[in-house]
Motif scaffolding. Sequence first.
Motif, PDB file in Angstrom:
ATOM      1  N   GLN A  86      52.401 -57.654 -22.599  1.00 17.15           N
ATOM      2  CA  GLN A  86      53.273 -58.831 -22.593  1.00 17.15           C
ATOM      3  C   GLN A  86      53.619 -59.280 -24.004  1.00 17.15           C
ATOM      4  O   GLN A  86      54.769 -59.635 -24.293  1.00 17.15           O
ATOM      5  N   ARG A  87      52.645 -59.251 -24.897  1.00 15.40           N
ATOM      6  CA  ARG A  87      52.873 -59.649 -26.279  1.00 15.40           C
ATOM      7  C   ARG A  87      53.871 -58.705 -26.958  1.00 15.40           C
ATOM      8  O   ARG A  87      54.789 -59.146 -27.668  1.00 15.40           O
TER       9      ARG A  87
ATOM     10  N   LYS B 180      57.363 -59.333 -25.515  1.00 23.64           N
ATOM     11  CA  LYS B 180      57.895 -60.600 -26.017  1.00 23.64           C
ATOM     12  C   LYS B 180      58.448 -60.428 -27.432  1.00 23.64           C
ATOM     13  O   LYS B 180      59.527 -60.918 -27.752  1.00 23.64           O
TER      14      LYS B 180
ATOM     15  N   ASP C 162      61.708 -58.318 -27.336  1.00 18.19           N
ATOM     16  CA  ASP C 162      62.838 -59.033 -26.736  1.00 18.19           C
ATOM     17  C   ASP C 162      63.240 -60.282 -27.515  1.00 18.19           C
ATOM     18  O   ASP C 162      64.195 -60.955 -27.138  1.00 18.19           O
ATOM     19  N   ALA C 163      62.536 -60.589 -28.592  1.00 14.86           N
ATOM     20  CA  ALA C 163      62.822 -61.805 -29.357  1.00 14.86           C
ATOM     21  C   ALA C 163      64.137 -61.671 -30.119  1.00 14.86           C
ATOM     22  O   ALA C 163      64.756 -60.608 -30.149  1.00 14.86           O
TER      23      ALA C 163
ATOM     24  N   SER D 222      61.605 -57.016 -33.546  1.00 12.30           N
ATOM     25  CA  SER D 222      62.452 -57.155 -32.361  1.00 12.30           C
ATOM     26  C   SER D 222      63.608 -56.159 -32.402  1.00 12.30           C
ATOM     27  O   SER D 222      64.017 -55.682 -33.464  1.00 12.30           O
TER      28      SER D 222
END
Length: 134
Positions: free
Chosen positions: A58-59, A62, A65-66, A73
Amino acid sequence: MNARRRTRALLAGCAVAAVLAGTAGVASADSSTPAPGPTGDGAHALCKRVPKIDRRIQRALKRLDAGAGTRGSVARLEQRVDNAKKAGHTQIATFLQDRLAFRKSLVTNLQQRQKDLNDVRTWCRDNNAGKAAS
């Protein structure tokens, strides 16, 4: 000067001895019996690690996708590719474009791992966290 030569000879001799001792140890290790393979599939250990693995995936997703302001990203790397193209740095743009392609494939790979991990989580819940039946 004679003392320097003796010191060098002593150090060279120690190095040769260390190399010979290392190769002798490797040769004797090869002739011994191989270590036994795993006795199970490691299900219990994997079931214990599911929450940590999930947080890690998940990290990473995230971060990927930032926005363009976040290092690592996809958006930031896309911006760098655009900047390199505008500046006429074709080699840099090509290099960054290859990195961008890999990073986008990484997003797909991590999403698949997340789905697989959810299946593992369900299996662990249904099978007593992978503990052997007694």
